[in-house]
Write an enzyme that holds these catalytic residues in place. Structure first.
Site, mmCIF file in Angstrom:
data_model
loop_
_atom_site.group_PDB
_atom_site.id
_atom_site.type_symbol
_atom_site.label_atom_id
_atom_site.label_comp_id
_atom_site.label_asym_id
_atom_site.label_seq_id
_atom_site.Cartn_x
_atom_site.Cartn_y
_atom_site.Cartn_z
ATOM 1 N N ASP A 6 9.092 -7.000 14.489
ATOM 2 C CA ASP A 6 9.001 -7.516 13.069
ATOM 3 C C ASP A 6 7.609 -7.630 12.122
ATOM 4 O O ASP A 6 6.657 -7.388 12.858
ATOM 5 C CB ASP A 6 8.509 -9.111 13.483
ATOM 6 C CG ASP A 6 8.381 -9.978 12.221
ATOM 7 O OD1 ASP A 6 8.473 -9.503 11.448
ATOM 8 O OD2 ASP A 6 8.523 -11.472 12.420
ATOM 9 N N HIS A 9 9.861 -18.338 14.350
ATOM 10 C CA HIS A 9 8.984 -16.943 14.354
ATOM 11 C C HIS A 9 7.422 -18.330 14.200
ATOM 12 O O HIS A 9 7.280 -18.844 12.835
ATOM 13 C CB HIS A 9 8.224 -16.087 14.037
ATOM 14 C CG HIS A 9 7.344 -15.394 14.355
ATOM 15 N ND1 HIS A 9 7.192 -14.181 13.752
ATOM 16 C CD2 HIS A 9 6.786 -15.535 15.506
ATOM 17 C CE1 HIS A 9 6.071 -13.777 14.144
ATOM 18 N NE2 HIS A 9 6.101 -14.557 14.618
ATOM 19 N N HIS A 58 15.823 -14.995 10.476
ATOM 20 C CA HIS A 58 14.693 -15.074 10.439
ATOM 21 C C HIS A 58 13.500 -16.189 10.190
ATOM 22 O O HIS A 58 13.311 -15.808 8.450
ATOM 23 C CB HIS A 58 13.680 -13.345 10.848
ATOM 24 C CG HIS A 58 12.744 -14.163 11.514
ATOM 25 N ND1 HIS A 58 12.127 -13.723 12.862
ATOM 26 C CD2 HIS A 58 11.305 -13.978 11.036
ATOM 27 C CE1 HIS A 58 10.725 -13.751 12.973
ATOM 28 N NE2 HIS A 58 9.840 -13.853 11.506
ATOM 29 N N SER A 76 13.765 -11.815 6.918
ATOM 30 C CA SER A 76 12.801 -13.089 6.521
ATOM 31 C C SER A 76 13.059 -13.497 5.622
ATOM 32 O O SER A 76 12.486 -13.090 5.027
ATOM 33 C CB SER A 76 11.687 -12.483 7.662
ATOM 34 O OG SER A 76 10.345 -13.294 6.682
ATOM 35 N N MET A 92 4.024 -18.969 14.237
ATOM 36 C CA MET A 92 2.806 -18.999 14.370
ATOM 37 C C MET A 92 1.623 -19.414 13.578
ATOM 38 O O MET A 92 1.130 -19.808 12.596
ATOM 39 C CB MET A 92 2.902 -17.888 12.961
ATOM 40 C CG MET A 92 2.905 -15.794 13.239
ATOM 41 S SD MET A 92 3.460 -14.881 11.714
ATOM 42 C CE MET A 92 4.818 -15.825 10.956
ATOM 43 N N MET A 103 3.486 -20.695 9.668
ATOM 44 C CA MET A 103 2.741 -19.889 9.346
ATOM 45 C C MET A 103 1.438 -21.155 8.885
ATOM 46 O O MET A 103 2.072 -21.850 8.572
ATOM 47 C CB MET A 103 2.246 -19.228 8.112
ATOM 48 C CG MET A 103 2.939 -18.182 8.849
ATOM 49 S SD MET A 103 2.602 -16.781 7.214
ATOM 50 C CE MET A 103 3.236 -15.404 7.281
ATOM 51 N N MET A 137 5.451 -8.136 17.760
ATOM 52 C CA MET A 137 4.455 -7.717 15.940
ATOM 53 C C MET A 137 5.122 -5.993 15.812
ATOM 54 O O MET A 137 3.710 -5.479 16.420
ATOM 55 C CB MET A 137 3.253 -8.476 15.999
ATOM 56 C CG MET A 137 3.506 -9.906 16.114
ATOM 57 S SD MET A 137 4.849 -10.351 14.622
ATOM 58 C CE MET A 137 4.729 -10.298 12.928
ATOM 59 N N ASP A 192 9.574 -17.446 8.828
ATOM 60 C CA ASP A 192 8.307 -17.884 9.824
ATOM 61 C C ASP A 192 7.558 -18.700 9.279
ATOM 62 O O ASP A 192 7.042 -19.432 7.915
ATOM 63 C CB ASP A 192 7.376 -16.701 9.094
ATOM 64 C CG ASP A 192 8.231 -15.184 9.398
ATOM 65 O OD1 ASP A 192 8.261 -14.690 10.343
ATOM 66 O OD2 ASP A 192 8.834 -14.354 8.729
#
Ligand code: DX5
Ligand code: ZN
Length: 218
Positions: free
Chosen positions: A175, A66, A33, A8, A68, A37, A137, A35
């Site tokens: 994760d 991913h 990966h 990540s 979020m 946000m 998660m 992330d």
């Protein structure tokens, strides 16, 4: 089962992101990966499509993105255009999970659904035909470097059973807090894709290979 390792980049050095990504690729990573946000779905802000577009030319790794973020359906097209290969959404943030998954498919990308620790697998059981990846998660989403929640192991086992019963080749990813000591537990529970941020980027670049092998062969 083949174990795939997805570093990540949340824990990478953002001032040297291209070099850090090349280093994990050379060290044997299977996926990258990413992330995303939005300060809304989670109490943190990370990166968006423009960074993904910039790093796309630095690696051949599959981008496991991913999201979020609230209302992911508004953004999946931008992430696909920026270079995402797998696009994972949270049903807790989505007004219409099935429709968003269909959109991701129609963009030619792999679909994922991610469940926060408190969210039941029942949320996605009816959508399995639209799902290529289930992401459990193992921390509350929002930050790297948190401690693994061992009470999520039962959920990982249940997800593996659900996948087995479906007869579909769905990846099962975990994760949060995945390191050399927790990796054997999630692998035993049935996970086949392991995300790790601080468990890889927390080391010197020269040690990424050792860290990745330790996770894979846990
Ligand atoms: C947390 C992110 C994770 C995070 C994992 O919300 O989804 O991908 O980067 O970090 P570690 O491996 O440090 O727990
Ligand atoms: Zn993540």
């Amino acid at each position: 089962m083949d174990i795939q390792i997805a570093p990540s980049i949340l824990a990478a050095d953002f001032a040297n992101l291209g070099a850090d990504i090349k280093a994990v690729e050379q060290a044997g990573a299977d996926l990258l990966h990413v992330d995303v946000m939005d300060a809304n779905f989670v109490p943190n802000i990370s990166i968006g499509p423009s960074v993904i577009k910039s790093i796309r030319s630095h690696t051949d790794l599959i981008f496991d993105v991913h999201l979020m973020i609230e209302e992911p359906h508004r953004y999946v097209e931008s992430f696909a255009a920026a270079g995402a290969d797998w696009i994972t959404i949270h049903p807790e943030a989505s007004s219409d999970t099935a429709e968003t998954l269909q959109t991701i498919r129609s963009l030619g990308k792999k679909t994922g659904v991610s469940l926060k620790p408190a969210t039941s697998l029942d949320e996605i059981a009816e959508h399995l035909e639209l799902i290529d990846l289930i992401l459990i998660m193992t921390v509350e989403p929002g930050f790297g470097g948190q401690s693994f929640m061992s009470d999520m192991l039962e959920k990982v086992k249940a997800a593996r059973e659900l996948i087995g019963a479906s007869g579909r080749a769905i990846n099962l990813e975990v994760d949060g807090g995945i390191k050399a000591d927790t990796a054997p537990q999630v692998i035993a529970a049935g996970a086949n894709v392991l995300v790790s941020g601080t468990g890889i980027f927390g080391f010197d670049q020269s040690d990424y290979g050792t860290a990745i092998s330790a996770l894979r062969n846990a």
